[in-house]
Design a protein around this motif. Structure first.
Motif, mmCIF file in Angstrom:
data_model
loop_
_atom_site.group_PDB
_atom_site.id
_atom_site.type_symbol
_atom_site.label_atom_id
_atom_site.label_comp_id
_atom_site.label_asym_id
_atom_site.label_seq_id
_atom_site.Cartn_x
_atom_site.Cartn_y
_atom_site.Cartn_z
ATOM 1 N N SER A 34 0.840 -1.199 0.000
ATOM 2 C CA SER A 34 0.000 0.000 0.000
ATOM 3 C C SER A 34 0.876 1.251 0.000
ATOM 4 O O SER A 34 2.088 1.170 0.183
ATOM 5 C CB SER A 34 -0.919 0.011 1.230
ATOM 6 O OG SER A 34 -0.174 0.349 2.407
ATOM 7 N N ARG A 35 0.236 2.380 -0.208
ATOM 8 C CA ARG A 35 0.855 3.690 -0.033
ATOM 9 C C ARG A 35 -0.028 4.482 0.910
ATOM 10 O O ARG A 35 -1.211 4.135 1.125
ATOM 11 C CB ARG A 35 1.000 4.418 -1.380
ATOM 12 C CG ARG A 35 -0.293 4.610 -2.131
ATOM 13 C CD ARG A 35 -0.059 5.153 -3.530
ATOM 14 N NE ARG A 35 -1.294 5.297 -4.286
ATOM 15 C CZ ARG A 35 -2.032 6.393 -4.313
ATOM 16 N NH1 ARG A 35 -1.642 7.465 -3.601
ATOM 17 N NH2 ARG A 35 -3.138 6.448 -5.018
ATOM 18 N N ARG A 36 0.512 5.547 1.505
ATOM 19 C CA ARG A 36 -0.270 6.306 2.469
ATOM 20 C C ARG A 36 -0.175 7.796 2.198
ATOM 21 O O ARG A 36 0.846 8.281 1.687
ATOM 22 C CB ARG A 36 0.158 5.990 3.895
ATOM 23 C CG ARG A 36 1.587 6.381 4.241
ATOM 24 C CD ARG A 36 1.909 6.036 5.682
ATOM 25 N NE ARG A 36 3.221 6.535 6.080
ATOM 26 C CZ ARG A 36 3.699 6.484 7.320
ATOM 27 N NH1 ARG A 36 2.962 5.939 8.266
ATOM 28 N NH2 ARG A 36 4.895 6.956 7.609
ATOM 29 N N LEU A 37 -1.237 8.510 2.555
ATOM 30 C CA LEU A 37 -1.311 9.962 2.431
ATOM 31 C C LEU A 37 -1.323 10.545 3.838
ATOM 32 O O LEU A 37 -2.217 10.224 4.638
ATOM 33 C CB LEU A 37 -2.563 10.376 1.661
ATOM 34 C CG LEU A 37 -2.709 9.772 0.250
ATOM 35 C CD1 LEU A 37 -4.027 10.208 -0.386
ATOM 36 C CD2 LEU A 37 -1.532 10.167 -0.630
ATOM 37 N N ILE A 38 -0.326 11.395 4.171
ATOM 38 C CA ILE A 38 -0.141 11.933 5.520
ATOM 39 C C ILE A 38 -0.471 13.412 5.522
ATOM 40 O O ILE A 38 0.052 14.168 4.685
ATOM 41 C CB ILE A 38 1.298 11.703 6.008
ATOM 42 C CG1 ILE A 38 1.634 10.208 5.983
ATOM 43 C CG2 ILE A 38 1.504 12.271 7.400
ATOM 44 C CD1 ILE A 38 3.084 9.908 6.289
#
Length: 449
Positions: A235-239
């Motif tokens: 996955s990738r994440r948005l912070i």
């Protein structure tokens, strides 16, 4: 109480009354040069090696304040009352990078090393754990020191023996936990903070050989952010904020082919009684489980391969027909991945080979053939259709001509054409017909009239 005389390294032991008398000329106990002997204190002569058994004094580098020689290996022993320990106050330390000054916590070179130094260093102090200390100085044989007051000046003092480290204070918003009641050498003190606070600095302090603590006193600081929830595999994440303060969010997006399990968005919430906390646990991205395609039946008078109850996504099924039958539809169809998965085309059928099938097959071949071949096949088909019709027409025409001759009709007169008009006929002439009267019939070319 005075220590008993000792003899080591071939040098005579000297009491506190003899040191001042042995000071080198110009370097006695009353000198006031930087770091030299203080008034009223015995001073170890500025020579290489020696011993002193006094409660306080000074140890100087060889030939101080003049430069020490190169390639020297000097050892000094300092001894105080047995129930005391020694504080070493290093006032001056200006030696070369290849020179070594070592302090041993005991009366020989096998004792524990208190400290070992090379090069220049500022003012510092050392404490022994017992009543003896051994000092060793080794100068680099390849380098000579030419500067004035290059060497070392060490003051030593007899201090009360203390087998414990100083008491450590409590810290605001936290507490301490010692490993044992007495703060003796080796004791460990652990600091912890109340909920909502975190330790700044080292949380573990140890009582060392010199009875000092290994680290500075820590503190407890209010926690105003959540810890990093970490990455999720596949996955990738948005912070929203890389420091994760209260109110910050983290959104996880799974890679293609993976399905998210859990909460996709985490929010950092403040808690009055403890540290801020995320709204939920970090999710997981699991491999997507695609539903299979249902089974396919073999067409009548045909077969399919492979035959399974369920076909996984991406599988292919092949069809064939028995001899004398032709396949109508796709010979191979595929299970297209999805939720649910589905077949790419409907199953084909098997038809009996017939004229219609032949012509349909020929038409399909004509459609696929090049232009020249298509024109030739079309001519053949037209001939096959129209030649029988022409033959039938000729047969009918022949039959018609035959019966026309039989009835006396001119073969040249076509049906539906009107005969030539006759001249006016009288009654007598109507019966004046030799043919009729004689009853004989003659054709063209017959000689009878």
């Amino acid at each position: 109480m005075q220590a008993s005389p000792r003899k080591r390294w071939g040098l005579p032991a000297m009491d506190r009354h003899s040191w001042g008398q042995m000071a080198a000329p110009g370097h006695g106990t009353g000198g006031n040069a930087e770091g030299t002997c203080l008034p009223g204190l015995p001073c170890l002569p500025a020579v290489c090696s020696g011993e002193i058994t006094d409660s306080a004094g000074v140890v100087l580098s060889p030939n101080w304040p003049e430069p020490y020689g190169r390639g020297q290996d000097c050892i000094w022993g300092v001894h105080v009352e047995e129930d005391k320990r020694i504080m070493l106050d290093v006032r001056v330390l200006r030696i070369g990078p290849g020179d070594v000054l070592t302090f041993y916590d005991g009366d020989d070179l096998t004792a524990r090393v208190l400290g070992q130094y090379s090069g220049p260093r500022g003012h510092f102090k050392l404490f022994t754990s017992m009543a003896d200390v051994t000092i060793q100085f080794q100068s680099d044989p390849g380098t000579s020191v030419l500067g004035y007051q290059q060497g070392f000046v060490i003051h030593f003092f007899e201090v009360p023996r203390n087998d414990t480290c100083p008491e450590l204070p409590e810290i605001p918003n936290g507490w301490k936990s010692p490993s044992q009641p007495e703060l003796v050498h080796g004791t460990v003190v652990t600091y912890q903070c109340y909920p909502g606070y975190q330790v700044v600095g080292s949380s573990i302090l140890m009582c060392q050989w010199d009875l000092t603590w290994s680290e500075d006193l820590p503190s407890c600081q209010r926690v105003t952010s959540c810890h990093d929830p970490g990455d999720v595999e596949h996955s990738r994440r948005l912070i929203s904020n890389p420091k994760f303060p209260v109110g910050a969010t983290v959104q996880y997006i799974c890679d293609q082919g993976f399905v998210l399990t859990g909460s996709a968005i985490l929010t950092c919430h403040d808690r009055q009684a403890s540290s801020p906390k995320w709204s939920d646990r970090a999710p997981k991205c699991l491999l997507e489980q695609l539903k299979p395609c249902h089974s396919l039946s073999a067409p009548e008078n045909g077969a399919c391969s492979p035959e399974k109850r369920l076909h996984p996504a991406g599988a292919t099924v092949h069809f064939s027909c028995a001899p004398g039958y032709v396949l109508k539809g796709q010979a191979s169809i595929k299970c297209v991945p999805g939720n649910p998965s589905h077949w790419s085309d409907p199953p084909p059928i098997c038809r009996a080979a017939s004229l219609d099938g032949f012509y349909s097959g020929r038409s399909l071949d004509v459609a696929k053939a090049p232009a020249a071949s298509s024109t030739l096949d079309a001519a053949h088909i037209a001939a096959a259709i129209f030649l029988p019709l022409v033959a039938v027409a000729l047969l009918v025409g022949g039959v018609y001509l035959y019966f026309s001759r039989l009835q006396g009709k001119s073969p040249r007169q076509l049906p539906g054409t009107r005969p030539r008009a006759y001249d006016r006929i009288t009654v007598e002439s109507a019966f004046d017909n030799p043919t009729y009267e004689t009853g004989s019939l003659s054709f063209a070319g017959d000689e009878r009239i």
